[in-house]
Design an enzyme around this catalytic site. Sequence first.
Site, PDB file in Angstrom:
ATOM      1  N   LYS A 219      12.271  -2.173 -36.412  1.00  0.00           N
ATOM      2  CA  LYS A 219      11.504  -2.654 -35.260  1.00  0.00           C
ATOM      3  C   LYS A 219      11.979  -2.069 -33.935  1.00  0.00           C
ATOM      4  CE  LYS A 219       9.275  -6.555 -37.366  1.00  0.00           C
ATOM      5  NZ  LYS A 219       9.119  -8.016 -37.487  1.00  0.00           N
ATOM      6  N   ARG A 254      13.198  -9.062 -44.956  1.00  0.00           N
ATOM      7  CA  ARG A 254      11.982  -8.289 -45.225  1.00  0.00           C
ATOM      8  C   ARG A 254      12.210  -6.877 -44.690  1.00  0.00           C
ATOM      9  NH1 ARG A 254       7.125  -6.861 -42.757  1.00  0.00           N
ATOM     10  NH2 ARG A 254       5.279  -6.960 -44.119  1.00  0.00           N
TER      11      ARG A 254
END
Length: 274
Positions: A219, A254
């Site tokens: 991210k 995840r």
Amino acid sequence: MFNWGDRTYLMGVLNVTPDSFSDGGEFDTLADALAQARYLIAAGADILDIGGQSTRPGSAEISLQEELDRVVPIVQRLRDGQDAHPTIPISVDTTKAAVAKAAVAAGANIINDISAATFDPEMLPTVAQLGVPIILMHIRGTPQTMQQMTDYRDLIGEIYEFLASRIADAIAAGIKREKIIIDPGIGFAKTYQQNIEILRRLAEFRALGCPILVGPSRKSFIGHILDRPDPKQRVWGTGAACCGAIAFGADILRVHDVKEMRDVCRVADAIFRF
């Protein structure tokens, strides 16, 4: 299915989309998606998370039929025929109750809803009827608007209150508490500093009494730290974020890079789970 606390479980990301932030377009055919699923399972994924709707900032919403057409065939093939993996838990990343119902009918085991079942009022009763676990994630707004909604009075307190409310609503709808997993929503209506604060204070969410999923993989906050605009160059930055998440109490991570994060988890578990 899981023994929470014994070790960290890895959820491998399988985006069957043309426009996801990191790997959009790479696995949006059935053959490519199946090949990636096989790779993730061989690399050590404990769960496959299949998503047909991109949730990157600014992503456009697709129709119900398009999402069904992307998701259901891959679930079916992973459960039947030569590509079958009958034991791997399959999660479906969706905010639509109709997709959840069709995916579970095809063989999915878990529903991963980035809206914590706020986008579709039928999601909680549908999941209760299906009897499968649900992941409730914190978000503000929608993927189209969320990055303009990062002004919090009390970041951790507000995320905590939101998740507590959604847990209560899920239980009221008939979902058993032991089937609820929470996710504080790294990167969803959060700034760089807010993502860091969530990781530092992750342990505070343990008081909610549900397993915690964290999704830091590739991210932008990692890219900010490393000055790496290409998400695929954030693998070891992701590893550091995953290690921190484990230290502060994450149960599931995840991730895109399952093979690399499996090693991170094994070492971090040996250090922090004693």
